[in-house]
Design a protein around this motif. Structure first.
Motif, PDB file in Angstrom:
ATOM      1  N   GLY A   1      -0.870   2.646  14.427  1.00  0.00           N
ATOM      2  CA  GLY A   1      -0.382   3.799  15.156  1.00  0.00           C
ATOM      3  C   GLY A   1       0.157   4.882  14.241  1.00  0.00           C
ATOM      4  N   THR A   2       1.025   5.717  14.784  1.00  0.00           N
ATOM      5  CA  THR A   2       1.513   6.889  14.054  1.00  0.00           C
ATOM      6  C   THR A   2       3.025   7.020  14.219  1.00  0.00           C
ATOM      7  OG1 THR A   2      -0.585   8.061  14.396  1.00  0.00           O
ATOM      8  CG2 THR A   2       1.326   9.405  13.837  1.00  0.00           C
ATOM      9  N   GLU A   3       3.687   7.330  13.119  1.00  0.00           N
ATOM     10  CA  GLU A   3       5.130   7.568  13.117  1.00  0.00           C
ATOM     11  C   GLU A   3       5.385   8.936  12.499  1.00  0.00           C
ATOM     12  OE1 GLU A   3       8.299   4.558  11.871  1.00  0.00           O
ATOM     13  OE2 GLU A   3       8.209   5.896  10.130  1.00  0.00           O
ATOM     14  N   ILE A   4       6.081   9.796  13.242  1.00  0.00           N
ATOM     15  CA  ILE A   4       6.389  11.148  12.766  1.00  0.00           C
ATOM     16  C   ILE A   4       7.902  11.299  12.698  1.00  0.00           C
ATOM     17  CG2 ILE A   4       6.203  13.619  13.259  1.00  0.00           C
ATOM     18  CD1 ILE A   4       3.570  12.962  14.719  1.00  0.00           C
ATOM     19  N   THR A   5       8.401  11.636  11.517  1.00  0.00           N
ATOM     20  CA  THR A   5       9.842  11.794  11.305  1.00  0.00           C
ATOM     21  C   THR A   5      10.156  13.249  10.999  1.00  0.00           C
ATOM     22  OG1 THR A   5      10.070   9.529  10.491  1.00  0.00           O
ATOM     23  CG2 THR A   5      11.831  11.080   9.938  1.00  0.00           C
TER      24      THR A   5
ATOM     25  N   THR B   1       7.454  14.296   8.120  1.00  0.00           N
ATOM     26  CA  THR B   1       6.713  13.208   7.472  1.00  0.00           C
ATOM     27  C   THR B   1       5.932  12.443   8.532  1.00  0.00           C
ATOM     28  OG1 THR B   1       8.450  12.972   5.803  1.00  0.00           O
ATOM     29  CG2 THR B   1       6.902  11.140   6.039  1.00  0.00           C
ATOM     30  N   MET B   2       4.701  12.118   8.220  1.00  0.00           N
ATOM     31  CA  MET B   2       3.879  11.338   9.139  1.00  0.00           C
ATOM     32  C   MET B   2       3.278  10.152   8.395  1.00  0.00           C
ATOM     33  SD  MET B   2       0.623  12.491  11.496  1.00  0.00           S
ATOM     34  CE  MET B   2      -0.286  13.180  10.102  1.00  0.00           C
ATOM     35  N   VAL B   3       3.416   8.966   8.979  1.00  0.00           N
ATOM     36  CA  VAL B   3       2.775   7.760   8.455  1.00  0.00           C
ATOM     37  C   VAL B   3       1.881   7.224   9.557  1.00  0.00           C
ATOM     38  CG1 VAL B   3       3.101   5.407   7.614  1.00  0.00           C
ATOM     39  CG2 VAL B   3       4.691   7.229   6.916  1.00  0.00           C
ATOM     40  N   THR B   4       0.620   6.985   9.254  1.00  0.00           N
ATOM     41  CA  THR B   4      -0.328   6.570  10.297  1.00  0.00           C
ATOM     42  C   THR B   4      -1.335   5.575   9.742  1.00  0.00           C
ATOM     43  OG1 THR B   4      -1.950   7.371  11.919  1.00  0.00           O
ATOM     44  CG2 THR B   4      -1.832   8.559   9.830  1.00  0.00           C
TER      45      THR B   4
ATOM     46  N   THR C   1      -1.937   6.056   5.794  1.00  0.00           N
ATOM     47  CA  THR C   1      -1.847   7.374   5.161  1.00  0.00           C
ATOM     48  C   THR C   1      -0.458   7.959   5.410  1.00  0.00           C
ATOM     49  OG1 THR C   1      -4.211   7.758   5.523  1.00  0.00           O
ATOM     50  CG2 THR C   1      -2.842   9.698   5.065  1.00  0.00           C
ATOM     51  N   ARG C   2       0.097   8.544   4.356  1.00  0.00           N
ATOM     52  CA  ARG C   2       1.395   9.225   4.475  1.00  0.00           C
ATOM     53  C   ARG C   2       1.185  10.705   4.193  1.00  0.00           C
ATOM     54  NH1 ARG C   2       5.982  10.918   1.753  1.00  0.00           N
ATOM     55  NH2 ARG C   2       7.986  10.347   2.738  1.00  0.00           N
ATOM     56  N   TRP C   3       1.663  11.551   5.126  1.00  0.00           N
ATOM     57  CA  TRP C   3       1.528  13.013   5.012  1.00  0.00           C
ATOM     58  C   TRP C   3       2.911  13.624   5.107  1.00  0.00           C
ATOM     59  CZ3 TRP C   3       3.098  17.041   8.073  1.00  0.00           C
ATOM     60  CH2 TRP C   3       2.470  18.287   7.920  1.00  0.00           C
TER      61      TRP C   3
ATOM     62  N   THR D   1       5.538  25.050   4.393  1.00  0.00           N
ATOM     63  CA  THR D   1       5.355  26.242   3.551  1.00  0.00           C
ATOM     64  C   THR D   1       3.894  26.326   3.138  1.00  0.00           C
ATOM     65  OG1 THR D   1       6.083  24.906   1.672  1.00  0.00           O
ATOM     66  CG2 THR D   1       7.740  26.284   2.768  1.00  0.00           C
ATOM     67  N   GLY D   2       3.631  26.429   1.870  1.00  0.00           N
ATOM     68  CA  GLY D   2       2.251  26.629   1.447  1.00  0.00           C
ATOM     69  C   GLY D   2       1.473  25.362   1.187  1.00  0.00           C
ATOM     70  N   THR D   3       2.168  24.203   1.077  1.00  0.00           N
ATOM     71  CA  THR D   3       1.469  22.986   0.675  1.00  0.00           C
ATOM     72  C   THR D   3       1.906  21.796   1.519  1.00  0.00           C
ATOM     73  OG1 THR D   3       3.156  22.415  -0.962  1.00  0.00           O
ATOM     74  CG2 THR D   3       1.312  23.798  -1.712  1.00  0.00           C
ATOM     75  N   TYR D   4       1.132  20.737   1.410  1.00  0.00           N
ATOM     76  CA  TYR D   4       1.514  19.439   1.971  1.00  0.00           C
ATOM     77  C   TYR D   4       1.031  18.369   1.011  1.00  0.00           C
ATOM     78  CZ  TYR D   4      -3.361  19.121   3.627  1.00  0.00           C
ATOM     79  OH  TYR D   4      -4.741  19.082   3.710  1.00  0.00           O
ATOM     80  N   THR D   5       1.643  17.187   1.092  1.00  0.00           N
ATOM     81  CA  THR D   5       1.218  16.070   0.252  1.00  0.00           C
ATOM     82  C   THR D   5       0.598  15.001   1.135  1.00  0.00           C
ATOM     83  OG1 THR D   5       3.381  14.995   0.384  1.00  0.00           O
ATOM     84  CG2 THR D   5       3.007  16.516  -1.454  1.00  0.00           C
ATOM     85  N   ILE D   6      -0.324  14.241   0.543  1.00  0.00           N
ATOM     86  CA  ILE D   6      -0.982  13.168   1.275  1.00  0.00           C
ATOM     87  C   ILE D   6      -1.257  12.036   0.291  1.00  0.00           C
ATOM     88  CG2 ILE D   6      -3.307  14.127   0.922  1.00  0.00           C
ATOM     89  CD1 ILE D   6      -3.949  13.130   3.794  1.00  0.00           C
ATOM     90  N   GLU D   7      -1.046  10.795   0.742  1.00  0.00           N
ATOM     91  CA  GLU D   7      -1.312   9.637  -0.102  1.00  0.00           C
ATOM     92  C   GLU D   7      -1.707   8.440   0.756  1.00  0.00           C
ATOM     93  OE1 GLU D   7       2.180   7.735  -1.888  1.00  0.00           O
ATOM     94  OE2 GLU D   7       3.445   9.011  -0.623  1.00  0.00           O
ATOM     95  N   THR D   8      -2.430   7.515   0.167  1.00  0.00           N
ATOM     96  CA  THR D   8      -2.804   6.269   0.832  1.00  0.00           C
ATOM     97  C   THR D   8      -1.778   5.205   0.461  1.00  0.00           C
ATOM     98  OG1 THR D   8      -5.145   6.835   0.756  1.00  0.00           O
ATOM     99  CG2 THR D   8      -4.603   4.515   1.081  1.00  0.00           C
ATOM    100  N   ILE D   9      -1.260   4.503   1.480  1.00  0.00           N
ATOM    101  CA  ILE D   9      -0.275   3.453   1.237  1.00  0.00           C
ATOM    102  C   ILE D   9      -0.807   2.125   1.773  1.00  0.00           C
ATOM    103  CG2 ILE D   9       1.674   5.054   1.219  1.00  0.00           C
ATOM    104  CD1 ILE D   9       2.277   4.284   4.058  1.00  0.00           C
ATOM    105  N   ASP D  10      -0.233   1.042   1.285  1.00  0.00           N
ATOM    106  CA  ASP D  10      -0.788  -0.277   1.586  1.00  0.00           C
ATOM    107  C   ASP D  10      -0.447  -0.781   2.982  1.00  0.00           C
ATOM    108  OD1 ASP D  10      -2.042  -0.482  -0.820  1.00  0.00           O
ATOM    109  OD2 ASP D  10      -0.377  -1.506  -1.807  1.00  0.00           O
ATOM    110  N   THR D  11       0.767  -0.575   3.416  1.00  0.00           N
ATOM    111  CA  THR D  11       1.177  -1.209   4.667  1.00  0.00           C
ATOM    112  C   THR D  11       1.819  -0.197   5.615  1.00  0.00           C
ATOM    113  OG1 THR D  11       3.324  -1.813   3.738  1.00  0.00           O
ATOM    114  CG2 THR D  11       1.556  -3.445   3.577  1.00  0.00           C
ATOM    115  N   ALA D  12       1.540  -0.400   6.862  1.00  0.00           N
ATOM    116  CA  ALA D  12       2.178   0.372   7.946  1.00  0.00           C
ATOM    117  C   ALA D  12       1.695  -0.241   9.242  1.00  0.00           C
ATOM    118  CB  ALA D  12       1.801   1.848   7.880  1.00  0.00           C
ATOM    119  N   PRO D  13       2.493  -0.202  10.285  1.00  0.00           N
ATOM    120  CA  PRO D  13       2.032  -0.735  11.567  1.00  0.00           C
ATOM    121  C   PRO D  13       0.914   0.133  12.149  1.00  0.00           C
ATOM    122  CG  PRO D  13       4.327   0.046  11.697  1.00  0.00           C
ATOM    123  CD  PRO D  13       3.850   0.305  10.322  1.00  0.00           C
TER     124      PRO D  13
END
Length: 638
Positions: A174-178, A141-144, A153-155, A160-172
């Motif tokens: 930079g980038t956070e990868i979990t 998971t990546m939030v940036t 943006t959250r990715w 596998t064959g797909t990934y999801t992506i969405e726009t979110i309201d708040t995040a510091p």
């Protein structure tokens, strides 16, 4: 409140490469953390330089750092930075680079590799960065949030064959990868990457030199009291500023992988320091493997530029010429402005003087490589280095000393794939009466070695350079000579390999010229639309005819290159040379003397010309007519 989650599909080649990653094409899985830290470091560099360039940008640079947060209970590992971040469009584009960064070439190379160790070696040519996380995680998971933007943006993907992506309201910023880690598996080189000792070990080995603090919270228990302590895992010492004898080979190797985003080992490390009128330090690397995109327009070149340890720009083209675009590393200048731009660099005298010294240092290092390293270097980068023979007249003599070329000289080592020679070695082997360095250009070695132009040289044991790279067509004309010996194409101009003829030989030659004068004049008239002249040849021993150019004519290979690039060219007519000792040529001479007006003779002339074109690997203007004439002639003789 977030927008609706959008599911996207990886492109086909991206899915296949991800599958390779998940199924362990690379055994040292620890390197995933190095890749994430390097990406985070780049984001912090960009944040600081953007703050310099755009004073109105809403960006916090007060405490730029990288943080690693393991969670043993949830089996997750998070790497976050407060760098420049990414917009939604940038996330989509960067995800897409997997599909457009040569994955097709990598898959083909893997499929063709016969050596079991090849997959690991090939990875060095194709940087995979972020996607190495799928070696150890089954969900990422990546939030940036890009600095200056209000939304993030959250990715997320399971690789596998797909990934999801969405726009979110708040995040510091930079980038956070979990990473949701896979279970431990000693057979598959999977360890518990939530363990403090393991994280410390990886950071120390791969990322100790990163110039930003890499922090981690450590839980300490003493006397039944638990406290949380934030520790910095890396020393943050700039490798280029440390004395060479205090830096290990492993540290240099890891720093090379960091600045080049490659997985191979450097072939040579070059550390230098300049003091005096202007001061700078440099740490440069010659790779051991050429990147897949070395000859594409998308390839980025140049080294990283720092000013007083502050990162200024990546891929500073002004510090390294085009023909040394494979060189990676860092230059740290002391007297440049932190607000320097590419436009300023193009005009800066100091930068030009630094480049001059860097080039001489790199060429000197190449010149001093031992035999094994040199063979590796030339096989990977020789074609690129030869571009300097055209563009860098100041260092041309050094380049000519460094360069090697394929040759007709028999290999002294049967295990070697192809014998190459330096120009100096060629000149040292020249016979006393040889006054030129002979070469021939063409598309392949096979075409050149089977060319009729080679016959007399092979018969007399005269060495010929075999030049098959496109740049060879141009540098030989630009250079002209080496060590006072002219570079002479065996496919252009007159070639005279004979000893000084006796009076008797001269008499025979004059008689021969008279015998063939009429048929040569007739051929000029009959083939006037195709050739500029017809003459007897001294370079043929077994073939009936060949085509040669005048001394300053364009070669057929160069003509093809220009036409392929879309440049219109007038037809280049060449000279038809005949072998006076060949039965076909003598028969044509005799037949012409008896029945000059016979249409069959004109057809024979066309066939003779077509044979000369095909024998050098050329293309017939009307292959259907040539085939028809040949079929008719064969039918008559059956």
């Amino acid at each position: 409140m977030s927008t609706q989650v959008e599911e996207r599909t990886f492109q086909a080649e991206a899915r296949q490469l991800l599958e390779l990653m998940i199924h362990s094409v690379y055994s040292n899985k620890d390197t995933f953390l190095r890749e994430l830290i390097s990406n985070a470091s780049d984001a912090l560099d960009k944040a600081r330089i953007e703050a310099f360039r755009d004073k109105d940008l809403q960006i916090d640079t007060s405490d730029l750092h990288i943080e690693i947060a393991p969670d043993p209970d949830k089996r997750t590992l998070t790497v976050r930075d407060n760098g420049i971040g990414m917009s939604r469009d940038e996330v989509v584009e960067l995800i897409g680079t997997l599909a457009k960064s040569g994955t097709g070439e990598l898959r083909r190379a893997l499929a063709e590799a016969k050596d079991a160790e090849a997959p690991a070696d090939l990875i060095g040519q194709f940087g995979i960065g972020f996607y190495s996380t799928f070696m150890v995680a089954d969900n990422v998971t990546m939030v940036t949030r890009r600095a200056g933007e209000d939304t993030a943006t959250r990715w997320e993907s399971q690789g596998t064959g797909t990934y999801t992506i969405e726009t979110i309201d708040t995040a510091p910023q930079g980038t956070e990868i979990t990473l949701h880690l896979k279970p431990e598996d000693s057979d598959d080189h999977l360890f518990d990457y939530t363990k403090e000792w393991k994280i410390r070990e990886i950071v120390k080995r791969y990322s100790d030199f990163i110039s930003w603090p890499i922090r981690m919270e450590i839980e300490r228990t003493t006397d039944d009291e638990t406290t949380i302590e934030t520790v910095t895992l890396n020393s943050m010492k700039a490798l280029w500023a440390r004395p060479k004898d205090e830096v290990s080979a492993d540290e240099y190797n890891e720093f090379y992988k960091h600045v080049s985003h490659a997985w191979d080992e450097p072939l040579e490390t070059i550390a230098m320091r300049a003091e005096g009128t202007f001061e700078y330090q440099a740490l440069l690397f010659i790779p051991s493997q050429a990147p897949f995109d070395l000859f594409t327009r998308e390839h980025t070149r140049g080294v990283q530029l720092y000013v007083k340890r502050v990162f200024i720009m990546d891929n500073c083209e002004e510090l390294m010429p085009q023909y040394l675009r494979f060189v990676k590393g860092v230059v740290d200048a002391q007297d440049l402005s932190l607000n320097v731009s590419r436009e300023i660099l193009q005009q800066d005298r100091q930068i030009k003087r630094i480049q001059k010294r860097l080039v001489k240092k790199v060429l000197g290092a190449i010149k001093d490589l031992d035999a094994d390293k040199y063979r590796t270097f030339w096989s990977q980068f020789g074609r690129v280095l030869k571009e300097g023979l055209l563009s860098d007249t100041e260092n041309r003599e050094t380049l000519l000393e460094i360069a090697s070329f394929a040759s007709t000289r028999a290999s002294s080592d049967e295990s070697s794939e192809e014998e190459v020679t330096t120009l100096k070695a060629y000149v040292d082997r020249m016979g006393e009466k040889q006054d030129a360095i002979y070469y021939m250009t063409g598309e392949t070695r096979e075409l050149i070695e089977n060319s009729p132009h080679m016959e007399a040289f092979r018969a007399k044991g005269v060495e010929v350079l075999v030049l098959t790279d496109p740049v060879d067509e141009m540098w030989v004309d630009a250079v002209g000579e080496y060590d006072g010996k002219p570079l002479k194409s065996i496919a252009k101009g007159d070639v005279d390999l004979e000893d000084e003829p006796s009076d008797d030989d001269k008499s025979k030659q004059e008689e021969r010229d008279k015998e063939f004068a009429d048929v040569l004049d007739w051929l000029k008239t009959t083939l006037g639309d195709e050739i500029k002249d017809a003459r007897l040849s001294s370079r043929l021993t077994t073939s009936p005819a060949c085509l040669v150019g005048d001394t300053f004519d364009m070669t057929p290979t160069l003509e093809k290159l220009y036409r392929a690039s879309g440049q219109p060219l007038p037809k280049v007519k060449r000279i038809l040379e005949l072998n006076p000792a060949h039965p076909l040529v003598t028969s044509l001479r005799d037949a012409h003397g008896e029945r000059a007006d016979d249409p069959a003779l004109s057809q024979t002339a066309e066939l003779l010309y077509g044979m000369a074109v095909l024998s050098e690997g050329g293309e017939l203007r009307d292959p259907a007519r040539f085939t028809r004439l040949l079929a008719e002639r064969l039918t008559q003789n059956l």
